[in-house]
Scaffold this active site. Structure first.
Site, PDB file in Angstrom:
ATOM      1  N   GLU A  35     -41.058  30.894  52.681  1.00 35.32           N
ATOM      2  CA  GLU A  35     -39.782  30.358  52.214  1.00 35.32           C
ATOM      3  C   GLU A  35     -40.038  29.684  50.872  1.00 35.32           C
ATOM      4  OE1 GLU A  35     -37.427  28.213  55.378  1.00 35.32           O
ATOM      5  OE2 GLU A  35     -39.346  28.419  56.418  1.00 35.32           O
ATOM      6  N   ARG A 261     -51.734  28.425  64.878  1.00 33.97           N
ATOM      7  CA  ARG A 261     -51.681  27.894  63.520  1.00 33.97           C
ATOM      8  C   ARG A 261     -52.883  26.995  63.265  1.00 33.97           C
ATOM      9  NH1 ARG A 261     -46.789  23.965  62.538  1.00 33.97           N
ATOM     10  NH2 ARG A 261     -48.080  23.460  60.740  1.00 33.97           N
ATOM     11  N   LYS A 271     -44.011  20.763  55.416  1.00 34.71           N
ATOM     12  CA  LYS A 271     -43.452  20.843  54.057  1.00 34.71           C
ATOM     13  C   LYS A 271     -42.514  19.676  53.778  1.00 34.71           C
ATOM     14  CE  LYS A 271     -43.334  25.711  52.787  1.00 34.71           C
ATOM     15  NZ  LYS A 271     -42.411  26.812  52.458  1.00 34.71           N
TER      16      LYS A 271
END
Length: 559
Positions: A35, A261, A271
């Site tokens: 993104e 992850r 983020k």
């Protein structure tokens, strides 16, 4: 986790290799779909290395596709930074850079298809009402009162949503699946929201934007992605991913595979929280060398090879392995720079030394190897004269027995030069040591002194030839292993007040010509990198990448 001699586990690589050998897949096609709402971090680096690495190792290709479905939070600067990061890491995407917005027209047509099939409807419930109607993990949801609108009414309302007739939050398009499903993601998920936002790729064409879930799998299908690889938090979304593929006339059917992850201790990879650090000016931008962003790590001095090596070391599994020791990351960069970084001497906290038995006009120049084990690196010129600087930490006035550096009446060797003895200590009015007067044993260049043993060796720089420079000593940004573990405590309370210390240092002359991103081992001090932004010709600014001590190597030896 593994070391260099044991192959790292990678269940996806093994699985895909078996599929290719078994004929189920002729060519692997993966994608990296960031993104564009922030800079990439070390967790993204793992995904980049996995997706691009699989394609490279197995003869396939990997696409770079921006998931640009939320224009209010997206910027061209993020797109440019992400492209630069991927390239810097050593990977090249197949074909052009792609955007989910490239497929907005097709996604709109497919949304209309779902409406015509009775599998999507326009809902007038507010966001809070939708949340309430959805139910909980233990209680089923209940149908919206607008769930049974006719196909024609839904098509009309959806078209009017597209043209901007309705306010943001006024209407959404939802899939009609199962409000009683134990998987909340299948309880009539939202496909489109009204957003009157300018888009960096499509301008003002669209007044509605698709959700990530509706965009993700269909974009994969359009591009012919064979394996849609994502982290484990998307495992519960897989049934929805497959529902869309099974209920739309897509050209291909990719398969979603999840992996664990990366969770690195003393590090944040949210983020939102990283952006807060930037917005509140707690750090000097997204590429501050204390940030876990790829650009921050690059500025600090990490190499592409070291990051790729770290990602290979930690492996790829489905099991959540908990926190990864940050010592593994620093081990990866040390082992790279140990072999590749030229050596130099730099005094971080200068203390002046006058060699009283050396004439003022006396000067020698030593030819010193650029690297002790690399004959291909050029020699460097190291001048020596009457006055020089040593590090304050290499002198102690009241030294304990096992202090083998300089002290009154004690001897020490200057690296690549003579043995000197401290004869006198000069102090200022406050009692602080400002200068040392020492004498040289001229019969010790390249050999041991007669009749005595000198254990200590210290680095130094000629006062007449040294290059003044700023050196920034970076440490972990947070003082605790999991800064955001306690939800009742603001993660900013765990900030390390000593994460940056600035030194006005003096380096040997060879450092004056350092170009931005040149890396060195400052002997006895650690590995340093010329800052890619602040350094100017003749005025380098160095960032400490990592110290010399390797705790991970010791852990491996014990294991």
């Amino acid at each position: 986790m593994t070391n260099e001699t044991t192959p790292a586990p990678n269940f996806i690589r093994n699985q895909v290799r078996d599929e290719i050998e078994g004929g189920q897949v002729s060519k692997i096609v993966t994608r990296f779909p960031p993104e564009p709402n922030g800079f990439l971090h070390i967790g993204h680096a793992k995904s980049i290395c996995l997706n691009f690495g699989l394609a490279k190792q197995l003869g396939g290709e990997c696409h770079l596709r921006f998931d640009d479905t939320n224009p209010a939070k997206e910027e061209q600067a993020y797109i440019d930074a992400i492209k630069e990061d991927v390239s810097w890491l050593g990977f090249q995407w197949a074909g052009p850079v792609r955007f989910a917005s490239d497929y907005f027209d097709q996604l709109y047509i497919w949304a209309q298809h779902l409406i015509r099939e009775g599998k999507a409807y326009v809902d007038d419930l507010s966001p809070d009402e939708i949340r309430e109607y959805r139910g909980t993990l233990t209680a089923p949801g209940k149908p919206s009162p607008y769930r049974e609108r006719s196909v024609d009414e839904n098509l009309d309302l959806f078209e009017r949503m597209r043209t901007g007739e309705f306010a943001e939050g006024g209407k959404v398009l939802r899939a009609k699946i199962d409000m009683a499903s134990p998987n909340i993601n299948l309880r009539d998920p939202i496909l489109y929201r009204v957003r009157h936002a300018h888009h960096h790729q499509t301008g003002d064409k669209w007044k509605i934007y698709p959700s990530y879930d509706f965009t993700h799998g269909q974009s994969d299908a359009i591009e012919g992605i064979t394996h849609s690889i994502c982290t484990l938090e998307f495992e519960d979304h897989r049934p929805l991913y497959e529902w869309f593929l099974n209920n739309l006339p897509v050209p291909t059917k990719p398969r979603q595979i999840e992996f664990a992850r990366l969770n690195l201790d003393y590090t944040l990879t949210s983020k939102r929280k990283l952006k807060l650090l930037v917005d509140e000016q707690i750090v000097d931008g997204w590429d501050d060398p204390r940030m876990p962003t790829i650009s921050g790590m690059r500025r600090r001095g990490y190499t592409p090879a070291s990051i790729r090596k770290f990602c290979e070391m930690i492996g790829v599994t489905r099991a959540d392995g908990g926190l990864v020791d940050i010592a593994m990351l620093t081990h990866a960069i040390r082992s790279d720079l140990e072999d590749s970084a030229p050596r130099a001497m730099c005094v971080l906290k200068p203390l002046k030394v006058v060699l009283t038995n050396v004439p003022e006009e006396h000067q020698e120049v030593y030819d010193v190897p650029g690297h002790p084990a690399r004959d291909d690196m050029p020699m460097r010129k190291v001048p020596f004269g009457r006055e020089l600087y040593i590090d304050q930490d290499d002198f102690m006035e009241d030294a304990p027995k096992k202090f083998f550096r300089l002290a009154p009446g004690k001897e020490v060797r200057l690296r690549n030069s003579y043995v000197i003895r401290c004869d006198d200590v000069v102090k200022n009015a406050a009692g602080e040591v400002t200068e040392l007067h020492c004498s040289v044993d001229f019969d010790t260049l390249g050999k041991n002194p007669e009749g005595r043993k000198v254990k200590g060796v210290i680095h130094w720089v000629s006062a007449a030839h040294g290059v003044p420079m700023e050196v920034r000593l970076y440490d972990n940004l947070f003082m605790v292993e999991q800064p955001d573990r306690d939800k009742d405590v603001d993660f900013l309370e765990h900030l390390n007040p000593d994460s940056l210390m600035v030194c006005q240092a003096i380096g040997e002359p060879s450092l004056a010509n350092a170009a931005p991103e040149d890396r060195f081992q400052f002997e006895r001090m650690g590995y340093f990198c010329a800052d890619r932004h602040a350094s100017k010709p003749g005025q380098p600014v160095f960032n400490r990448t990592v110290g010399l001590k390797d705790s991970w190597a010791k852990i491996k030896q014990k294991g």
